[in-house]
Motif scaffolding. Structure first.
Motif, PDB file in Angstrom:
ATOM      1  N   GLU A 127     -14.198  -8.945  -1.412  1.00 15.32           N
ATOM      2  CA  GLU A 127     -12.756  -8.350  -0.673  1.00 15.32           C
ATOM      3  C   GLU A 127     -13.045  -7.685   0.318  1.00 15.32           C
ATOM      4  O   GLU A 127     -12.372  -7.893   1.508  1.00 15.32           O
ATOM      5  CB  GLU A 127     -12.028  -7.850  -1.890  1.00 15.32           C
ATOM      6  N   TYR A 128     -13.968  -6.476   0.254  1.00  8.82           N
ATOM      7  CA  TYR A 128     -13.949  -5.438   1.356  1.00  8.82           C
ATOM      8  C   TYR A 128     -14.748  -6.056   2.310  1.00  8.82           C
ATOM      9  O   TYR A 128     -14.835  -5.795   3.422  1.00  8.82           O
ATOM     10  CB  TYR A 128     -14.475  -4.195   0.582  1.00  8.82           C
ATOM     11  N   GLU A 180       5.141   1.559   4.610  1.00  8.65           N
ATOM     12  CA  GLU A 180       6.006   1.225   3.597  1.00  8.65           C
ATOM     13  C   GLU A 180       5.667   1.376   2.177  1.00  8.65           C
ATOM     14  O   GLU A 180       6.309   1.603   1.461  1.00  8.65           O
ATOM     15  CB  GLU A 180       6.339  -0.529   4.123  1.00  8.65           C
ATOM     16  N   ARG A 181       4.360   0.979   2.072  1.00  4.47           N
ATOM     17  CA  ARG A 181       3.886   1.252   0.654  1.00  4.47           C
ATOM     18  C   ARG A 181       2.290   1.224   0.796  1.00  4.47           C
ATOM     19  O   ARG A 181       1.807   0.698   1.760  1.00  4.47           O
ATOM     20  CB  ARG A 181       4.151  -0.146  -0.063  1.00  4.47           C
ATOM     21  N   PHE A 182       1.803   2.074   0.024  1.00  2.86           N
ATOM     22  CA  PHE A 182       0.422   2.319  -0.046  1.00  2.86           C
ATOM     23  C   PHE A 182      -0.346   1.251  -0.404  1.00  2.86           C
ATOM     24  O   PHE A 182      -0.123   0.382  -1.628  1.00  2.86           O
ATOM     25  CB  PHE A 182      -0.146   3.514  -0.673  1.00  2.86           C
ATOM     26  N   ASP A 183      -1.484   0.593  -0.011  1.00  3.85           N
ATOM     27  CA  ASP A 183      -2.396  -0.586  -0.498  1.00  3.85           C
ATOM     28  C   ASP A 183      -3.902   0.042  -0.098  1.00  3.85           C
ATOM     29  O   ASP A 183      -4.101   0.153   0.996  1.00  3.85           O
ATOM     30  CB  ASP A 183      -2.129  -1.739   0.163  1.00  3.85           C
ATOM     31  N   MET A 184      -4.806   0.261  -0.936  1.00  2.11           N
ATOM     32  CA  MET A 184      -6.062   0.509  -0.684  1.00  2.11           C
ATOM     33  C   MET A 184      -6.848  -0.528   0.106  1.00  2.11           C
ATOM     34  O   MET A 184      -7.694   0.018   0.953  1.00  2.11           O
ATOM     35  CB  MET A 184      -6.934   0.607  -2.266  1.00  2.11           C
ATOM     36  N   ARG A 185      -6.700  -1.941   0.010  1.00  5.86           N
ATOM     37  CA  ARG A 185      -7.308  -2.732   1.060  1.00  5.86           C
ATOM     38  C   ARG A 185      -6.486  -2.616   2.376  1.00  5.86           C
ATOM     39  O   ARG A 185      -7.421  -2.747   3.417  1.00  5.86           O
ATOM     40  CB  ARG A 185      -6.984  -4.197   0.704  1.00  5.86           C
ATOM     41  N   ALA A 186      -5.388  -2.156   2.508  1.00  6.92           N
ATOM     42  CA  ALA A 186      -4.826  -1.852   3.961  1.00  6.92           C
ATOM     43  C   ALA A 186      -5.523  -0.635   4.339  1.00  6.92           C
ATOM     44  O   ALA A 186      -5.625  -0.630   5.664  1.00  6.92           O
ATOM     45  CB  ALA A 186      -3.269  -1.828   3.688  1.00  6.92           C
ATOM     46  N   THR A 198      -1.561  -1.653  10.893  1.00  4.37           N
ATOM     47  CA  THR A 198      -1.841  -1.554   9.602  1.00  4.37           C
ATOM     48  C   THR A 198      -1.196  -0.104   9.003  1.00  4.37           C
ATOM     49  O   THR A 198      -0.763   0.015   7.943  1.00  4.37           O
ATOM     50  CB  THR A 198      -3.418  -1.255   9.334  1.00  4.37           C
ATOM     51  N   PHE A 219       2.235  -0.936   8.060  1.00  2.00           N
ATOM     52  CA  PHE A 219       2.439  -1.499   6.940  1.00  2.00           C
ATOM     53  C   PHE A 219       2.109  -0.448   5.634  1.00  2.00           C
ATOM     54  O   PHE A 219       2.897  -0.429   4.948  1.00  2.00           O
ATOM     55  CB  PHE A 219       1.327  -2.599   6.499  1.00  2.00           C
ATOM     56  N   LEU A 220       1.202   0.397   5.897  1.00  2.00           N
ATOM     57  CA  LEU A 220       1.026   1.634   4.936  1.00  2.00           C
ATOM     58  C   LEU A 220       2.016   2.531   4.852  1.00  2.00           C
ATOM     59  O   LEU A 220       2.296   3.172   3.913  1.00  2.00           O
ATOM     60  CB  LEU A 220      -0.470   2.335   5.356  1.00  2.00           C
TER      61      LEU A 220
END
Length: 161
Positions: free
Chosen positions: A23-24, A98-104, A92, A95-96
């Motif tokens: 993924e990363y 709006e909501r936190f996402d570790m991949r973003a 990005t 996008f962050l």
């Protein structure tokens, strides 16, 4: 435009996959691709038809016949990769918000990292080539070469401390 892969690229990709997971690794490779697309976009804008994109152990490299370009246009080609990374990081970040996402967040950091490292005024990096273009607008080639070599040496020495 042609695309080449060096064997070492596949070995380094396998090593990263083994250490960090798929993924990363895909996110980092995508951020690096964004960077190189920036260079290709600049070459396309300047109507440079012959360009070769090579993926190797030390990352990606674009070779193009830019001898007919002015130093200002060469500068544009060299900084466009980092500009695309900053644009991707900005998108990005939206996008962050709006909501936190570790991949973003990882993708954001990869883009910022790639842009900042590539903009270092060190020989063989985009920032070094870009600075050399600016120096050649003001100084003769011998003086530009001398300034670039000493600045590159100094920055590399400071970073290695």
């Amino acid at each position: 435009m042609t695309l080449r892969f060096e064997f070492e690229f596949f070995l380094s990709l396998l090593l990263v996959l083994f250490m960090n997971g798929v993924e990363y690794t895909v996110l980092f490779v995508f951020a690096a691709t964004v960077h190189e697309v920036g260079h290709f976009f600049a070459l396309w804008c300047l109507k440079i038809k012959k360009a070769e994109f090579t993926l190797g152990l030390m990352g990606a490299r674009i070779s193009a016949d830019m001898k007919s370009l002015s130093y200002k246009k060469e500068f544009f080609v060299y900084v466009s990769g980092a500009l695309f990374n900053f644009l991707a990081a900005s998108g990005t970040l939206l996008f962050l918000s709006e909501r936190f996402d570790m991949r973003a967040m990882f993708f954001f950091l990869c883009n910022v990292f790639l842009a900042l490292v590539n903009l270092l005024p060190v020989s063989n990096l985009d920032g070094g080539y870009a600075l050399e273009c600016l120096l050649l607008l003001v100084f003769d080639p011998c003086q530009s070469f001398f300034i670039m070599r000493w600045l590159s040496f100094f920055i590399t020495a400071m970073l290695s401390l």
